[in-house]
Design a protein around this motif. Structure first.
Motif, PDB file in Angstrom:
ATOM      1  N   PRO A 139       0.822  -1.141   0.104  1.00 53.28           N
ATOM      2  CA  PRO A 139       0.175   0.058   0.168  1.00 53.28           C
ATOM      3  C   PRO A 139       0.764   1.241  -0.101  1.00 53.28           C
ATOM      4  O   PRO A 139       0.338   2.286  -0.557  1.00 53.28           O
ATOM      5  N   SER A 140       1.951   1.283   0.686  1.00 55.75           N
ATOM      6  CA  SER A 140       2.971   2.556   0.569  1.00 55.75           C
ATOM      7  C   SER A 140       3.339   2.970  -0.916  1.00 55.75           C
ATOM      8  O   SER A 140       3.346   3.951  -1.158  1.00 55.75           O
ATOM      9  N   CYS A 141       3.804   1.753  -1.541  1.00 60.07           N
ATOM     10  CA  CYS A 141       4.047   1.980  -2.859  1.00 60.07           C
ATOM     11  C   CYS A 141       3.004   2.458  -3.848  1.00 60.07           C
ATOM     12  O   CYS A 141       3.231   3.708  -4.495  1.00 60.07           O
ATOM     13  N   ILE A 142       1.726   2.076  -3.781  1.00 55.82           N
ATOM     14  CA  ILE A 142       0.499   2.450  -4.555  1.00 55.82           C
ATOM     15  C   ILE A 142       0.148   4.130  -3.799  1.00 55.82           C
ATOM     16  O   ILE A 142      -0.205   5.004  -4.901  1.00 55.82           O
ATOM     17  N   THR A 143       0.397   4.339  -2.692  1.00 56.88           N
ATOM     18  CA  THR A 143       0.167   5.421  -2.071  1.00 56.88           C
ATOM     19  C   THR A 143       0.983   6.538  -2.701  1.00 56.88           C
ATOM     20  O   THR A 143       0.617   7.688  -2.977  1.00 56.88           O
ATOM     21  N   GLU A 144       2.119   6.078  -2.576  1.00 53.91           N
ATOM     22  CA  GLU A 144       3.282   7.009  -3.192  1.00 53.91           C
ATOM     23  C   GLU A 144       3.095   7.313  -4.813  1.00 53.91           C
ATOM     24  O   GLU A 144       3.170   8.381  -5.213  1.00 53.91           O
ATOM     25  N   TYR A 145       2.758   6.344  -5.340  1.00 53.55           N
ATOM     26  CA  TYR A 145       2.066   6.615  -6.951  1.00 53.55           C
ATOM     27  C   TYR A 145       1.157   7.710  -7.179  1.00 53.55           C
ATOM     28  O   TYR A 145       1.350   8.529  -7.782  1.00 53.55           O
ATOM     29  N   PHE A 146       0.109   7.344  -6.293  1.00 49.66           N
ATOM     30  CA  PHE A 146      -0.985   8.469  -6.645  1.00 49.66           C
ATOM     31  C   PHE A 146      -0.825   9.807  -6.055  1.00 49.66           C
ATOM     32  O   PHE A 146      -1.362  10.978  -6.290  1.00 49.66           O
ATOM     33  N   ASN A 147       0.265   9.946  -4.849  1.00 48.83           N
ATOM     34  CA  ASN A 147       0.813  11.360  -4.493  1.00 48.83           C
ATOM     35  C   ASN A 147       1.547  12.024  -5.499  1.00 48.83           C
ATOM     36  O   ASN A 147       1.355  13.080  -5.653  1.00 48.83           O
ATOM     37  N   GLU A 148       2.211  11.201  -6.241  1.00 46.53           N
ATOM     38  CA  GLU A 148       3.324  11.825  -7.491  1.00 46.53           C
ATOM     39  C   GLU A 148       2.346  11.939  -8.742  1.00 46.53           C
ATOM     40  O   GLU A 148       2.755  12.667  -9.685  1.00 46.53           O
ATOM     41  N   LEU A 149       1.175  11.464  -8.804  1.00 46.55           N
ATOM     42  CA  LEU A 149       0.522  11.221 -10.181  1.00 46.55           C
ATOM     43  C   LEU A 149      -0.100  12.875 -10.468  1.00 46.55           C
ATOM     44  O   LEU A 149       0.112  12.988 -11.432  1.00 46.55           O
ATOM     45  N   TRP A 150      -0.202  13.689  -9.371  1.00 51.87           N
ATOM     46  CA  TRP A 150      -0.661  14.973  -9.675  1.00 51.87           C
ATOM     47  C   TRP A 150       0.361  15.554 -10.552  1.00 51.87           C
ATOM     48  O   TRP A 150      -0.132  16.386 -11.430  1.00 51.87           O
ATOM     49  N   GLN A 151       1.608  15.428  -9.865  1.00 51.97           N
ATOM     50  CA  GLN A 151       2.591  16.353 -10.439  1.00 51.97           C
ATOM     51  C   GLN A 151       2.878  15.970 -11.999  1.00 51.97           C
ATOM     52  O   GLN A 151       2.986  16.601 -13.007  1.00 51.97           O
ATOM     53  N   GLU A 152       2.850  14.605 -12.309  1.00 46.79           N
ATOM     54  CA  GLU A 152       3.103  13.979 -13.625  1.00 46.79           C
ATOM     55  C   GLU A 152       1.823  14.365 -14.606  1.00 46.79           C
ATOM     56  O   GLU A 152       2.317  14.662 -15.669  1.00 46.79           O
ATOM     57  N   TYR A 153       0.845  14.291 -14.069  1.00 47.47           N
ATOM     58  CA  TYR A 153      -0.229  14.618 -14.892  1.00 47.47           C
ATOM     59  C   TYR A 153      -0.130  16.054 -15.235  1.00 47.47           C
ATOM     60  O   TYR A 153      -0.739  16.378 -16.195  1.00 47.47           O
ATOM     61  N   SER A 154       0.200  16.917 -14.300  1.00 43.85           N
ATOM     62  CA  SER A 154       0.214  18.422 -14.640  1.00 43.85           C
ATOM     63  C   SER A 154       1.097  18.686 -16.016  1.00 43.85           C
ATOM     64  O   SER A 154       1.159  19.333 -16.716  1.00 43.85           O
ATOM     65  N   ALA A 155       2.092  17.862 -16.027  1.00 44.74           N
ATOM     66  CA  ALA A 155       3.159  17.988 -17.192  1.00 44.74           C
ATOM     67  C   ALA A 155       2.429  17.672 -18.378  1.00 44.74           C
ATOM     68  O   ALA A 155       2.378  18.196 -19.635  1.00 44.74           O
ATOM     69  N   PHE A 156       1.769  16.490 -18.436  1.00 46.34           N
ATOM     70  CA  PHE A 156       0.703  15.991 -19.252  1.00 46.34           C
ATOM     71  C   PHE A 156      -0.239  17.135 -19.763  1.00 46.34           C
ATOM     72  O   PHE A 156      -0.485  17.440 -20.943  1.00 46.34           O
ATOM     73  N   GLN A 157      -0.827  17.895 -18.787  1.00 45.36           N
ATOM     74  CA  GLN A 157      -1.535  18.999 -18.957  1.00 45.36           C
ATOM     75  C   GLN A 157      -1.157  20.222 -19.742  1.00 45.36           C
ATOM     76  O   GLN A 157      -1.551  20.641 -20.669  1.00 45.36           O
ATOM     77  N   MET A 158       0.315  20.289 -19.492  1.00 44.65           N
ATOM     78  CA  MET A 158       0.982  21.352 -19.926  1.00 44.65           C
ATOM     79  C   MET A 158       1.256  21.150 -21.664  1.00 44.65           C
ATOM     80  O   MET A 158       1.270  22.091 -22.247  1.00 44.65           O
ATOM     81  N   GLU A 159       1.431  19.779 -21.952  1.00 46.77           N
ATOM     82  CA  GLU A 159       1.745  19.423 -23.405  1.00 46.77           C
ATOM     83  C   GLU A 159       0.250  19.671 -24.143  1.00 46.77           C
ATOM     84  O   GLU A 159       0.341  20.366 -24.857  1.00 46.77           O
ATOM     85  N   LEU A 160      -1.099  19.416 -23.374  1.00 44.70           N
ATOM     86  CA  LEU A 160      -2.015  19.670 -24.220  1.00 44.70           C
ATOM     87  C   LEU A 160      -2.256  21.199 -24.493  1.00 44.70           C
ATOM     88  O   LEU A 160      -2.790  21.655 -25.197  1.00 44.70           O
ATOM     89  N   TYR A 161      -1.808  21.922 -23.125  1.00 46.18           N
ATOM     90  CA  TYR A 161      -2.024  23.349 -23.396  1.00 46.18           C
ATOM     91  C   TYR A 161      -1.322  24.059 -24.526  1.00 46.18           C
ATOM     92  O   TYR A 161      -1.670  24.688 -25.330  1.00 46.18           O
ATOM     93  N   LEU A 162      -0.019  23.595 -24.640  1.00 42.03           N
ATOM     94  CA  LEU A 162       0.749  23.830 -25.936  1.00 42.03           C
ATOM     95  C   LEU A 162       0.334  23.472 -27.081  1.00 42.03           C
ATOM     96  O   LEU A 162       0.407  24.081 -28.182  1.00 42.03           O
TER      97      LEU A 162
END
Length: 281
Positions: free
Chosen positions: A212-235
């Motif tokens: 569960p710690s690994c899964i929690t860490e993944y979803f904690n970091e997901l926001w930041q990674e997804y933000s990069a994806f949103q920036m690509e779409l914005y561009l």
């Protein structure tokens, strides 16, 4: 038959039937040139908007495919992990925003195409009206002894004025070629974004279901990674929006130049006919 005879007699009384016929005949030849020019423009305009709509269809088909992947993937994540991952629940609202953003982008592009077509139609109509008005003006000023000769002397120049309209079609052909060049680049960006997302989502496989710690860490970091994806779409959105606006601005500029060209040619024509009819002593 009697109606035509009456018209012929009336023209003769007013100053000679032939002096009326000559400018009208020359004007008719110019109208033939205009008809040919408009047919050429019609074909080019048709091709231009087919290219625009085809580009819109390809781009938003790729974007819809991307949003479908996002919806399915994160929907499955939410079903599996949502109960134990509070951050994932709020993250799903961002996924819904992506769907709205793509739909709004499609509407904006479609409206931009409509606005572009409306502007081009207005520029073309204004130029046509100016040319037709010049034909009428020439007919009214050539009713004197020198009218026939002066009209015939400038017949070629008069008939060539409508050729200026073809310049608008030339500009549109350039834009059609530009659309063809841009679309593959946009589709490559969308494909890259999807590939990046697939790699990001596959990283969850690193975590054991018993960690569960690994899964929690993944979803904690997901926001930041997804933000990069949103920036690509914005561009991407900026690229599409800028390309469409640039094309509209160039078409507007081309329309202004075409109108100016028509007006100058008509002014030169009027001056040539006037100088012929009323030569300076």
């Amino acid at each position: 038959m009697n109606r035509w005879l009456a018209l012929f007699c009336m023209l003769s009384i007013l100053g000679g039937a032939y002096s009326y016929y000559t400018p009208i005949s020359v004007g008719a030849n110019a109208l033939t040139t205009m008809s040919t020019s408009l047919k050429t423009i019609s074909t080019t305009v048709g091709n231009y908007y087919v290219s625009l709509n085809l580009a819109r269809t390809k781009i938003f088909a790729a974007l819809n495919d991307l949003t479908q992947y996002v919806n399915v993937t994160y929907g499955a994540f939410n079903t599996t992990y949502g109960a134990n991952q509070p951050l994932l629940n709020s993250f799903m609202s961002t996924v819904g925003y992506l769907n709205q953003s793509v739909a709004q982008g499609d509407n904006q592009v479609t409206q931009g195409i409509i606005n572009d077509f409306t502007s081009l139609s207005q520029y073309l109509q204004q130029s046509i009206d100016t040319i037709l008005q010049s034909f009428s003006s020439l007919s009214s000023i050539t009713y004197n002894t020198n009218g026939d000769n002066c009209t015939l002397r400038n017949a070629t120049q008069m008939a060539n004025v409508p050729n200026d309209l073809v310049n608008l079609g030339t500009c549109l052909q350039v834009e059609s070629d530009q659309i063809t060049a841009i679309v593959p680049n946009v589709l490559n960006i969308i494909g890259t974004v999807k590939s990046d997302l697939i790699l990001l989502n596959n990283q969850l496989k690193i975590c054991s279901s018993q960690s569960p710690s690994c899964i929690t860490e993944y979803f904690n970091e997901l926001w930041q990674e997804y933000s990069a994806f949103q920036m690509e779409l914005y561009l991407l959105q900026s690229v599409v929006s800028s390309a469409q606006q640039d094309a509209t601005d160039r078409n507007r500029f081309c329309g202004d130049l075409t109108k100016a060209d028509v007006q100058d040619d008509i002014q030169n024509l009027m001056m040539a006919v006037s100088s012929c009819m009323y030569p300076s002593s």
